[in-house]
Design a protein around this motif. Structure first.
Motif, mmCIF file in Angstrom:
data_model
loop_
_atom_site.group_PDB
_atom_site.id
_atom_site.type_symbol
_atom_site.label_atom_id
_atom_site.label_comp_id
_atom_site.label_asym_id
_atom_site.label_seq_id
_atom_site.Cartn_x
_atom_site.Cartn_y
_atom_site.Cartn_z
ATOM 1 N N ALA A 18 20.013 -69.732 48.087
ATOM 2 C CA ALA A 18 20.937 -70.870 47.949
ATOM 3 C C ALA A 18 21.078 -71.370 46.520
ATOM 4 O O ALA A 18 22.142 -71.881 46.139
ATOM 5 C CB ALA A 18 20.477 -72.014 48.849
ATOM 6 N N ASP A 19 20.020 -71.243 45.687
ATOM 7 C CA ASP A 19 20.038 -71.969 44.412
ATOM 8 C C ASP A 19 21.159 -71.526 43.472
ATOM 9 O O ASP A 19 21.704 -72.335 42.718
ATOM 10 C CB ASP A 19 18.685 -71.879 43.707
ATOM 11 N N VAL A 65 24.262 -73.394 44.496
ATOM 12 C CA VAL A 65 24.157 -74.798 44.110
ATOM 13 C C VAL A 65 24.489 -74.960 42.624
ATOM 14 O O VAL A 65 25.257 -75.842 42.232
ATOM 15 C CB VAL A 65 22.749 -75.354 44.403
ATOM 16 N N ALA A 115 25.791 -72.606 49.990
ATOM 17 C CA ALA A 115 24.368 -72.933 49.858
ATOM 18 C C ALA A 115 23.840 -73.594 51.124
ATOM 19 O O ALA A 115 22.744 -73.277 51.603
ATOM 20 C CB ALA A 115 24.165 -73.852 48.652
ATOM 21 N N ASP A 124 20.819 -72.803 53.648
ATOM 22 C CA ASP A 124 19.733 -73.782 53.805
ATOM 23 C C ASP A 124 20.343 -75.170 53.999
ATOM 24 O O ASP A 124 20.704 -75.832 53.028
ATOM 25 C CB ASP A 124 18.827 -73.764 52.574
ATOM 26 N N GLN A 137 19.275 -78.336 51.824
ATOM 27 C CA GLN A 137 19.396 -78.335 50.364
ATOM 28 C C GLN A 137 19.931 -79.686 49.905
ATOM 29 O O GLN A 137 21.135 -79.960 49.944
ATOM 30 C CB GLN A 137 20.344 -77.224 49.917
ATOM 31 N N ALA A 161 22.661 -79.646 47.143
ATOM 32 C CA ALA A 161 23.962 -79.189 47.639
ATOM 33 C C ALA A 161 24.676 -80.308 48.394
ATOM 34 O O ALA A 161 25.888 -80.510 48.241
ATOM 35 C CB ALA A 161 23.795 -77.967 48.523
#
Length: 348
Positions: A129-130, A133, A155, A159, A162, A165
């Motif tokens: 995900a990062d 983001v 993202a 997850d 997050q 996000a």
């Protein structure tokens, strides 16, 4: 290292100093001391120690990453980009080096450079995900809100917890006019982190636009309690929310007067005081504050639109129309916010 693990930073620094004195040619003690200095926010000393460590072993990539981070904290973005780039060049699959260099590009407003690095990080691990983001944040900063919302949605599909996000998508949705979607995101972000200053600030501004002044004041007060003491924007936001709510403008005026002097030349405060003076009918003073905010580098849309509202009430129709149009171009919901304040474009 054991001493530092016990949270005795001074003792750790002293021990690393003794280790260096025993053998000044070993790079590791300089790196270890730099870690403590960095975590103590002594970034200049950290860079100095990392310079020595890297002079002895230029391929210490952990030292390059840490020096890049310290240089970034010092505002030396080109030097930080060079350090992160050296790691990425040596190991093109190092995602953290790409993400860190992208963040440094973003901080120096090179959004194309940032997005290029984030693209590479995403390609290396599309199920993480990062990267989305980070790229979403870059798109938001260049005001490409559809692209930002899409990346932040990706993202969250990976997850749903997050926080960054949710917070960033809430801000992007608000800026693009999706106030209901924005509120849902920011509410969820604050479930995850109820005292996060950024999310509280974003929701307070969103609630202003929606005309929920009681909610905006509550979030602004919570933001002021949670923000670092050096963040004077919290006092300016409290000023703005209380001015917007009314009708006790005397109490709002007292809050505005209590804003630290150093913040009184910043756009957040100038916009808040401009609204106060507009509500009080002091048009010349309101115009001066909005004008000062509008003349700063990268002025907020609210400064230009507010100046237009004042000009409209002063009978300067052409100037008012031009400023309002510029304000809307920078902030898609600014007209709605002023309508909530009681100053719609058609009202005189």
């Amino acid at each position: 290292e054991v001493v530092y693990a016990m949270h005795d930073e001074a003792g750790a620094l002293a021990d690393f100093g003794k280790a260096i004195a025993l053998d000044p040619k070993l790079p590791q003690p300089y790196l270890d001391r730099a870690v403590v200095e960095f975590r103590s926010r002594d970034f200049t000393r950290a860079v100095n120690d990392l310079d020595i460590a890297l002079a002895q072993d230029p391929k210490q990539y952990s030292a390059l990453m840490l020096r890049g981070s310290a240089r970034q904290m010092l505002g030396e973005f080109d030097a930080a980009i060079a350090d992160f780039g050296a790691v990425a060049d040596a190991n093109p699959t190092n995602r953290q080096a790409l993400l860190s260099r992208g963040n440094a590009h973003m901080l120096k407003h090179d959004y194309d450079g940032a997005i290029a690095d984030f693209d590479r990080a995403i390609a290396l691990s599309p199920a993480t995900a990062d990267g989305y983001v980070a790229r979403g944040a870059a798109h938001a900063l260049e005001k490409d809100y559809p692209a930002a919302i899409a990346d932040l949605g990706r993202a969250l599909a990976i997850d749903p917890t997050q926080f960054a996000a949710l917070n960033d998508r809430g801000a992007a949705r608000s800026a693009s006019g999706d106030l209901d979607g924005a509120l849902a995101d920011l509410d969820q972000a604050l479930v995850l982190k109820p005292k996060d200053p950024a999310a509280l600030r974003n929701r307070a501004r969103l609630l202003l636009t929606r005309g929920d002044f009681a909610g905006a004041m509550a979030d602004a007060d919570a933001f002021a309690a949670a923000a670092p003491p050096a963040d004077a924007s919290a006092a300016s936001l409290r000023c703005l929310t209380h001015v917007a709510a009314g009708p006790d403008l005397a109490a709002a005026d007292a809050l505005c007067a209590a804003v630290p002097e150093a913040a009184k030349s910043q756009p957040d405060f100038l916009i808040a005081r401009g609204l106060l003076q507009l509500k009080e009918g002091r048009l010349a003073e309101a115009l001066a504050d909005y004008d000062a905010a509008a003349k700063l580098a990268a002025p907020p849309g609210e400064a230009l639109y507010g100046r237009g509202v004042v000009e409209q009430r002063m009978g300067h129709a052409a100037d008012a129309a031009a400023d309002m149009a510029k304000g809307v171009a920078l902030d898609a919901v600014v007209a709605r916010r002023f309508e909530a304040y009681g100053f719609g474009a058609a009202r005189r």
